[in-house]
Each structure stands twice: as structure tokens, then as C-alpha cells.
Design a protein around this motif. Structure first.
Motif, PDB file in Angstrom:
ATOM      1  N   UNK A  43       0.828  -1.204   0.000  1.00 43.28           N
ATOM      2  CA  UNK A  43       0.000   0.000   0.000  1.00 43.28           C
ATOM      3  C   UNK A  43       0.865   1.256   0.000  1.00 43.28           C
ATOM      4  N   UNK A  44       1.930   1.241   0.782  1.00 37.11           N
ATOM      5  CA  UNK A  44       2.843   2.389   0.814  1.00 37.11           C
ATOM      6  C   UNK A  44       3.469   2.573  -0.560  1.00 37.11           C
ATOM      7  N   UNK A  45       3.885   1.482  -1.186  1.00 30.28           N
ATOM      8  CA  UNK A  45       4.488   1.575  -2.516  1.00 30.28           C
ATOM      9  C   UNK A  45       3.490   2.122  -3.525  1.00 30.28           C
ATOM     10  N   UNK A  46       2.237   1.731  -3.405  1.00 27.18           N
ATOM     11  CA  UNK A  46       1.205   2.247  -4.310  1.00 27.18           C
ATOM     12  C   UNK A  46       1.063   3.764  -4.159  1.00 27.18           C
ATOM     13  N   UNK A  47       1.111   4.247  -2.929  1.00 29.38           N
ATOM     14  CA  UNK A  47       1.028   5.693  -2.682  1.00 29.38           C
ATOM     15  C   UNK A  47       2.248   6.398  -3.268  1.00 29.38           C
ATOM     16  N   UNK A  48       3.424   5.852  -3.022  1.00 24.78           N
ATOM     17  CA  UNK A  48       4.653   6.457  -3.536  1.00 24.78           C
ATOM     18  C   UNK A  48       4.630   6.483  -5.065  1.00 24.78           C
ATOM     19  N   UNK A  49       4.197   5.392  -5.677  1.00 25.12           N
ATOM     20  CA  UNK A  49       4.106   5.355  -7.142  1.00 25.12           C
ATOM     21  C   UNK A  49       3.122   6.403  -7.658  1.00 25.12           C
ATOM     22  N   UNK A  50       1.992   6.555  -6.967  1.00 23.40           N
ATOM     23  CA  UNK A  50       1.003   7.565  -7.351  1.00 23.40           C
ATOM     24  C   UNK A  50       1.611   8.963  -7.271  1.00 23.40           C
ATOM     25  N   UNK A  51       2.328   9.228  -6.190  1.00 21.44           N
ATOM     26  CA  UNK A  51       2.967  10.537  -6.020  1.00 21.44           C
ATOM     27  C   UNK A  51       3.986  10.776  -7.130  1.00 21.44           C
ATOM     28  N   UNK A  52       4.794   9.767  -7.429  1.00 17.57           N
ATOM     29  CA  UNK A  52       5.793   9.926  -8.495  1.00 17.57           C
ATOM     30  C   UNK A  52       5.120  10.211  -9.838  1.00 17.57           C
ATOM     31  N   UNK A  53       4.035   9.485 -10.147  1.00 19.53           N
ATOM     32  CA  UNK A  53       3.318   9.728 -11.409  1.00 19.53           C
ATOM     33  C   UNK A  53       2.725  11.135 -11.429  1.00 19.53           C
ATOM     34  N   UNK A  54       2.150  11.556 -10.304  1.00 18.73           N
ATOM     35  CA  UNK A  54       1.536  12.881 -10.223  1.00 18.73           C
ATOM     36  C   UNK A  54       2.583  13.980 -10.373  1.00 18.73           C
ATOM     37  N   UNK A  55       3.718  13.810  -9.719  1.00 14.66           N
ATOM     38  CA  UNK A  55       4.798  14.789  -9.840  1.00 14.66           C
ATOM     39  C   UNK A  55       5.313  14.861 -11.276  1.00 14.66           C
ATOM     40  N   UNK A  56       5.469  13.709 -11.910  1.00 19.99           N
ATOM     41  CA  UNK A  56       5.962  13.677 -13.290  1.00 19.99           C
ATOM     42  C   UNK A  56       4.967  14.348 -14.235  1.00 19.99           C
ATOM     43  N   UNK A  57       3.684  14.129 -13.989  1.00 23.75           N
ATOM     44  CA  UNK A  57       2.650  14.748 -14.824  1.00 23.75           C
ATOM     45  C   UNK A  57       2.708  16.270 -14.710  1.00 23.75           C
ATOM     46  N   UNK A  58       2.811  16.767 -13.491  1.00 29.07           N
ATOM     47  CA  UNK A  58       2.860  18.215 -13.280  1.00 29.07           C
ATOM     48  C   UNK A  58       4.152  18.792 -13.843  1.00 29.07           C
ATOM     49  N   UNK A  59       5.272  18.148 -13.575  1.00 31.53           N
ATOM     50  CA  UNK A  59       6.548  18.697 -14.054  1.00 31.53           C
ATOM     51  C   UNK A  59       6.632  18.653 -15.574  1.00 31.53           C
ATOM     52  N   UNK A  60       5.943  17.708 -16.197  1.00 34.29           N
ATOM     53  CA  UNK A  60       5.922  17.638 -17.653  1.00 34.29           C
ATOM     54  C   UNK A  60       5.118  18.758 -18.282  1.00 34.29           C
ATOM     55  N   UNK A  61       4.173  19.319 -17.534  1.00 38.06           N
ATOM     56  CA  UNK A  61       3.327  20.405 -18.049  1.00 38.06           C
ATOM     57  C   UNK A  61       3.883  21.778 -17.726  1.00 38.06           C
ATOM     58  N   UNK A  62       4.818  21.851 -16.792  1.00 32.00           N
ATOM     59  CA  UNK A  62       5.322  23.145 -16.326  1.00 32.00           C
ATOM     60  C   UNK A  62       6.683  23.443 -16.938  1.00 32.00           C
ATOM     61  N   UNK A  63       6.875  24.691 -17.296  1.00 32.92           N
ATOM     62  CA  UNK A  63       8.191  25.103 -17.785  1.00 32.92           C
ATOM     63  C   UNK A  63       9.147  25.276 -16.609  1.00 32.92           C
ATOM     64  N   UNK A  64       8.618  25.751 -15.495  1.00 31.80           N
ATOM     65  CA  UNK A  64       9.451  25.922 -14.302  1.00 31.80           C
ATOM     66  C   UNK A  64       9.758  24.544 -13.723  1.00 31.80           C
ATOM     67  N   UNK A  65      10.971  24.342 -13.325  1.00 33.08           N
ATOM     68  CA  UNK A  65      11.353  23.045 -12.784  1.00 33.08           C
ATOM     69  C   UNK A  65      11.690  23.131 -11.302  1.00 33.08           C
ATOM     70  N   UNK A  66      11.290  24.215 -10.660  1.00 29.02           N
ATOM     71  CA  UNK A  66      11.530  24.345  -9.227  1.00 29.02           C
ATOM     72  C   UNK A  66      10.780  23.234  -8.498  1.00 29.02           C
TER      73      UNK A  66
END
Length: 115
Positions: A43-66
Motif C-alpha cells: 500500500x505504501x508503494x502504491x502511494x509512492x508510485x502515485x505521487x511519483x506519477x503525479x509529480x511527473x505529470x505536473x513537471x511535464x506540463x510546467x516550464x518551471x522546474x523548481x
């Protein structure tokens, strides 16, 4: 480490009603965190994977990489989705209550349908 998997202890005693908590080490955005939770390593791994996917999705849409900007935008997206699902669940519960009330009118007080 980029996810869950290390279980470094337990708290709680079986049979006492206290939840059994484990400490999991996870890494998000290069930062390691210790989580104490009742969740399984899977379950913890599922949450971490979700967070990683969500972060990648947002960072892929943003020009700023902060990193902080990406984390905050991800948090806002996740919170918005959570609140939408929570509202949808409440609507579903109200609808279910109405249907149960209608059903109760057709079932005698004993709770069993008569033949």
C-alpha cells in the motif's frame, strides 16, 4: 531507495485493539522520509508510485522546474481530486439513503421480505 519496502519496526500489541504500525522508508523528489503507518508495504508503494506519477505529470506540463513549485502544484491537483471524489461519494450516499428508505417501505418490520 525510491519507494517503500523497508520495514524497520512495529508498534502496537496484537489482541489489544491497538493498531499495528510499521515504519517505512520512502524517497520522494530525492528526499528520504520515514512513515509510520498501518499500511502494508504494498500500500505504501502504491502511494509512492502515485505521487511519483503525479509529480511527473505536473513537471511535464510546467516550464518551471523548481521542486517546490512542482510539489505544491501536485498537492493542489491531488487535493482537488480528493475533494471532488469526496463530494461524489456524499452524493452517492444520499442517493443510497433515499433508495434504502424506498425499499424499507416494501419490507415488513422484521427486515425480511415476505413471500
Amino acid at each position: 531507495m525510491s519507494g517503500a519496502g523497508q520495514d524497520s519496526g512495529q508498534a502496537g500489541v496484537a489482541g489489544t485493539g491497538q493498531p499495528l504500525k510499521r515504519t517505512h522508508q520512502v524517497t520522494v523528489l530525492g528526499q528520504q522520509y520515514s512513515l509510520r503507518t498501518e499500511a502494508t508495504p504494498e500500500q505504501v508503494q502504491e502511494v509512492v508510485d502515485f505521487i511519483h506519477r503525479s509529480l511527473a505529470e505536473v513537471s511535464g506540463r510546467q516550464k518551471a522546474v523548481d521542486t517546490l513549485d512542482v510539489a505544491v502544484l501536485t498537492l493542489l491537483n491531488v487535493a482537488g481530486s480528493y475533494l471532488h471524489l469526496k463530494q461524489s461519494a456524499a452524493v452517492g450516499e444520499r442517493r443510497l439513503d433515499v433508495l434504502l428508505e424506498k425499499l424499507d417501505r416494501f419490507i415488513p418490520d422484521g427486515g425480511e421480505a415476505s413471500r
